[in-house]
Design an enzyme around this catalytic site. Structure first.
Site, PDB file in Angstrom:
ATOM      1  N   GLN A  78     124.072  60.173 -42.778  1.00 35.37           N
ATOM      2  CA  GLN A  78     124.354  59.114 -41.460  1.00 35.37           C
ATOM      3  C   GLN A  78     123.603  59.580 -40.541  1.00 35.37           C
ATOM      4  OE1 GLN A  78     128.477  58.431 -41.006  1.00 35.37           O
ATOM      5  NE2 GLN A  78     127.939  56.680 -39.349  1.00 35.37           N
ATOM      6  N   PHE A  79     122.590  59.009 -40.319  1.00 35.72           N
ATOM      7  CA  PHE A  79     121.450  59.187 -39.230  1.00 35.72           C
ATOM      8  C   PHE A  79     122.056  58.933 -37.971  1.00 35.72           C
ATOM      9  CE2 PHE A  79     120.126  54.944 -39.927  1.00 35.72           C
ATOM     10  CZ  PHE A  79     120.046  54.408 -38.546  1.00 35.72           C
ATOM     11  N   THR A  80     123.064  58.101 -37.789  1.00 38.12           N
ATOM     12  CA  THR A  80     123.664  57.456 -36.580  1.00 38.12           C
ATOM     13  C   THR A  80     124.580  58.601 -35.945  1.00 38.12           C
ATOM     14  OG1 THR A  80     125.649  56.527 -37.772  1.00 38.12           O
ATOM     15  CG2 THR A  80     123.598  55.253 -37.489  1.00 38.12           C
TER      16      THR A  80
END
Length: 150
Positions: A78-80
């Protein structure tokens, strides 16, 4: 490397309307990777998460780890988690690693965590549009950043 670790009674990852991974008691691990992360971050974070005492013992005190309860895990990229919200209303993801860096580190994290746990884990698919479903137990949700070890 950042992880959101959620103690769950159940969790699943659905991709294109099909369940890709599903677990009962264990951990849902959302993993965010930065450009500066490396194998040292992976080793530290895997040990930390697998041995973190956040499961209840006979007195319902948080004294047991995922390893102690022989629990399961799902690991989702999850890059966020590396969003910067300092300016304006649109998050910046400049600190998140680009796919060519992040994907190999994500796969290395999965392998390392499976070795630490002693069994396979569920996953998402890197870069896919995923639906993550969970029943948070407690609720227990912990944020860990490998850059904040001390």
């Amino acid at each position: 490397m950042r992880a959101v670790v959620q103690r769950v009674s159940e969790a699943s990852v659905t991709i294109e309307e099909k369940i890709h991974s599903q677990i009962a008691d264990g951990l849902l691990i959302l993993l965010g990777i930065e450009e500066v992360d490396d194998t040292e971050d992976i080793a530290w974070l895997c040990r930390k998460i697998a041995n973190m005492r956040i499961f209840g013992d006979e007195q319902n005190a948080m004294n047991l780890s995922l390893k102690d309860i022989d629990g399961e895990a799902i690991i989702v990229s999850q890059f966020t988690l590396h969003a910067s919200t300092k300016k304006g209303n649109r998050p910046s993801f400049i600190k998140a690693a680009r796919p060519e860096v992040a994907q190999p580190l994500y796969e290395a994290f999965i392998s390392s965590f499976e070795n630490e746990l002693g069994k396979p884990c569920g996953t998402g698919i890197f870069g896919a549009d995923m639906k993550v479903n969970l029943l948070n137990d407690g609720p227990v949700t912990i944020l860990i950043d490998s850059k904040e070890k001390s």
